[in-house]
Design a protein around this motif. Structure first.
Motif, mmCIF file in Angstrom:
data_model
loop_
_atom_site.group_PDB
_atom_site.id
_atom_site.type_symbol
_atom_site.label_atom_id
_atom_site.label_comp_id
_atom_site.label_asym_id
_atom_site.label_seq_id
_atom_site.Cartn_x
_atom_site.Cartn_y
_atom_site.Cartn_z
ATOM 1 N N THR A 298 2.640 -10.805 2.614
ATOM 2 C CA THR A 298 2.245 -11.484 3.847
ATOM 3 C C THR A 298 0.742 -11.789 3.883
ATOM 4 O O THR A 298 0.268 -12.406 4.835
ATOM 5 C CB THR A 298 2.646 -10.652 5.078
ATOM 6 O OG1 THR A 298 2.181 -9.309 4.928
ATOM 7 C CG2 THR A 298 4.159 -10.635 5.220
ATOM 8 N N ALA B 177 8.207 -10.475 -0.513
ATOM 9 C CA ALA B 177 7.191 -11.518 -0.384
ATOM 10 C C ALA B 177 5.977 -10.973 0.352
ATOM 11 O O ALA B 177 6.084 -10.404 1.435
ATOM 12 C CB ALA B 177 7.765 -12.717 0.370
ATOM 13 N N GLY C 165 5.441 -15.159 3.795
ATOM 14 C CA GLY C 165 6.744 -14.511 3.748
ATOM 15 C C GLY C 165 7.838 -15.055 4.629
ATOM 16 O O GLY C 165 8.898 -14.437 4.737
ATOM 17 N N PRO D 130 5.375 -6.227 3.201
ATOM 18 C CA PRO D 130 6.052 -7.402 2.668
ATOM 19 C C PRO D 130 7.157 -7.856 3.616
ATOM 20 O O PRO D 130 7.498 -7.161 4.569
ATOM 21 C CB PRO D 130 6.667 -6.862 1.375
ATOM 22 C CG PRO D 130 7.061 -5.449 1.761
ATOM 23 C CD PRO D 130 6.002 -4.974 2.759
ATOM 24 N N GLN D 131 7.705 -9.009 3.347
ATOM 25 C CA GLN D 131 8.991 -9.393 3.920
ATOM 26 C C GLN D 131 10.010 -9.229 2.800
ATOM 27 O O GLN D 131 9.893 -9.881 1.748
ATOM 28 C CB GLN D 131 8.974 -10.828 4.426
ATOM 29 C CG GLN D 131 8.132 -11.009 5.678
ATOM 30 C CD GLN D 131 8.680 -10.225 6.856
ATOM 31 O OE1 GLN D 131 9.859 -10.300 7.173
ATOM 32 N NE2 GLN D 131 7.819 -9.473 7.521
ATOM 33 N N THR E 269 9.450 -18.306 -0.190
ATOM 34 C CA THR E 269 8.892 -18.203 1.154
ATOM 35 C C THR E 269 7.593 -18.998 1.199
ATOM 36 O O THR E 269 7.042 -19.369 0.156
ATOM 37 C CB THR E 269 8.592 -16.748 1.532
ATOM 38 O OG1 THR E 269 7.495 -16.265 0.742
ATOM 39 C CG2 THR E 269 9.808 -15.858 1.327
#
Length: 548
Positions: free
Chosen positions: A291, A289, A537, A519-520, A533
């Protein structure tokens, strides 16, 4: 792999984590009930323990992951389009011409999990605290809110917020977890009373409430049966499909990966790049995901005597091979940064020309600056070594490994790098101490133009320590003014121009070296359906259900 990228408490040991997981539902990570994947309790693994549930301090991902699931916001920021949509507010706000007044109409019938109403008086009480803070209770101002003056109760369902200067980012600010709405009793708490040991007393209006806390290791969230005010644009409405969520702290990468891969847990955050391949197996999935904010990178602090000279800062940047670091340590989930901001971020500008790897040029710049090679290869000047300490950014992926490669690369041009290790409490206490940390490793996510101000302005995170925390003296006033302009220009074109100018200043003055768009990364069992998310994220479990 799915991508959502837009076109001091001791962490639990491996043994303790396994024991906790065993207590969360026998041999599996979830206990499913009902038909069609409805019901059940999901087990979610976090690498770090949460430290506070005060919403303006939700930027730390373990904090934000909890806050995101127990609170609602006035507006909803669509994580795919980044457009703002109604949520607790019935519609988008009325905004005056210079963005100094915002008027919201609230939905009827919204309540907190303790049964108290979410009404106009409560909303104003939330933002009067978030916009002003309360130093006597150790509650800081929200970094997402700028130029706040006061809130006004127009009637039971109408609120108006007033600002001392244009605040064009306020509409987006009220959609963030930093603006999560909490009950009147919760707002009366002190900073310590938002911390560990008090989780069940933090009352939000969201789809889940905290029903149990095991200090430093586990939180239990339970679905609210009466929840009926999700963002209208969502397919899911009413009560959450899940019965509950177990948040379990599992610090070791191998524990998080192994328990999800084996089916003992459902989702884990911060799957490191070397472990991503394990989630290519049948029955598993990887979610990266975006950010949407300030990229993962280094801040070279100009208040440090050896870094006052811009040519020294430029030499350090030229001596670091960003591409080699990203290619060695990361995957395609981590795009090489082309500037201070992610390409998906509002205000983005490409400044990649300033970050070319050129060790010969780095050596030339240091030679001209008078730094000569010493007997051990480290440069010296007037008896002082060219030596810097970089923090280990615990929330950031593979920070220690990144700094190790930086250390090796800069040693080749005669610059010594040491790592400041320590737990999160030690990292926090030395964040702005130039005697201990001269180059700072960090990032920040927020899907608004203001994100770059949040990171670099002296009144916000101040990661460059451009403003002395004790004296208030500013080193680069031009940078401060450019950052402030982003948060005070009322039109979008002006905010874009101000953001680009600030990014140009950061690049030209060699204040930063961005590495990658962070990212996450979540690893999950494919029985987890509907996982998303929010816009930067943080996990959101409202629409999640558990399949067979």
């Amino acid at each position: 792999m799915r991508s959502f990228r837009r076109t001091s408490l001791a962490a639990v040991s491996a043994v303790a984590a396994v024991a906790l997981l065993a207590g969360c539902g026998g041999g599996g990570g979830s206990s499913s009930s009902g038909e069609g994947g409805e019901g059940g309790t999901l087990t979610y693994l976090e690498p770090q323990a949460w430290s506070t549930l005060y919403p303006p301090s939700g930027g730390f991902y373990p904090n934000g992951g909890v806050i995101n699931n127990i609170t609602d916001r006035l507006l909803f920021q669509n994580p795919e389009t980044l457009e703002l949509e109604p949520w607790i507010a019935e519609e988008l706000p009325e905004v005056n011409e210079d963005a100094t007044e915002y008027t919201f109409t609230l939905r009827e019938g919204v309540t907190y999990s303790d049964g108290t109403p979410l009404d106009a008086e409560n909303v104003v009480k939330n933002f009067d605290l978030y916009g002003k803070g309360d130093p006597d209770r150790a509650l800081p101002v929200s970094e997402a809110i700028n130029n706040y003056d006061h809130g006004e109760v127009v009637d039971e369902r109408t609120v108006r917020f007033h600002f001392s200067a244009p605040s064009p980012g306020f509409a987006q600010a009220v959609s963030t977890i930093n603006s999560g709405l909490v009950s009147n009793a919760t707002l009366d708490r002190t900073g310590d009373e938002f911390g560990p040991g008090n989780a069940t007393e933090i009352i939000g209006s969201g789809p889940f409430e905290i029903s149990e806390e095991k200090l430093g290791t586990e939180l239990t969230l339970t679905a609210r049966d009466d929840y009926d005010w999700a963002p209208p644009s969502l397919d899911q409405q009413g009560r959450a499909p899940l019965d509950g969520i177990q948040f379990v702290v599992a610090a070791e990468d191998s524990v998080r990966v192994g328990t999800v891969v084996s089916g003992q847990a459902d989702i884990a955050r911060q799957i490191e790049a070397p472990d991503e391949k394990q989630f290519a197996a049948d029955g598993l999935e990887l979610v990266a995901a975006s950010t949407n904010g300030v990229n993962n990178g280094l801040s070279l602090r100009p208040g440090v005597p050896q870094l006052e000279d811009v040519e020294v800062r430029r030499a350090i940047i030229a001596g670091i091979d960003r591409e080699a670091i990203v290619e060695t340590l990361f995957t395609d989930s981590y795009p090489l940064a082309t500037g201070a901001l992610a390409e998906t971020a509002l205000g983005y500008a490409d400044t990649s020309e300033y970050y070319a790897y050129d060790p010969a040029e780095a050596e030339r710049l240091l030679d001209e600056a008078g730094w000569e090679e010493g007997s051990d290869g480290i440069r010296e000047k007037d008896g002082e070594r060219l030596s810097f300490t970089i923090n280990e950014a615990l929330p950031q992926p593979r920070s220690r490994e990144v700094i190790t490669l930086v250390q090796e690369q800069l040693a080749e041009i005669g610059v010594e790098i040491e790592l400041f290790a320590g737990d999160q409490a030690e990292q926090d206490s030395t964040r702005n101490d130039l005697d201990k940390v001269q180059i700072y490793h960090s990032m920040v996510g927020r899907a608004d133009y203001d994100v770059i101000k949040s990171q670099y302005h002296g009144d916000n995170r101040n990661v460059l320590v451009n403003k002395d925390p004790e004296t208030g003296e500013v080193i680069d006033q031009e940078l401060e003014d450019l950052l402030a302009e982003i948060a005070s220009v009322s039109d979008e074109e002006g905010r874009q121009a101000a953001s680009e100018a600030a990014q140009q200043r950061l690049a030209e003055e060699a204040y930063i070296l961005p590495f990658f768009e962070e990212p996450q990364v979540f690893g999950l069992q494919d029985r987890v359906e509907g996982f998303e998310t929010e816009s930067i994220g943080r996990p959101w479990f409202y629409q999640v259900s558990l399949g067979g």
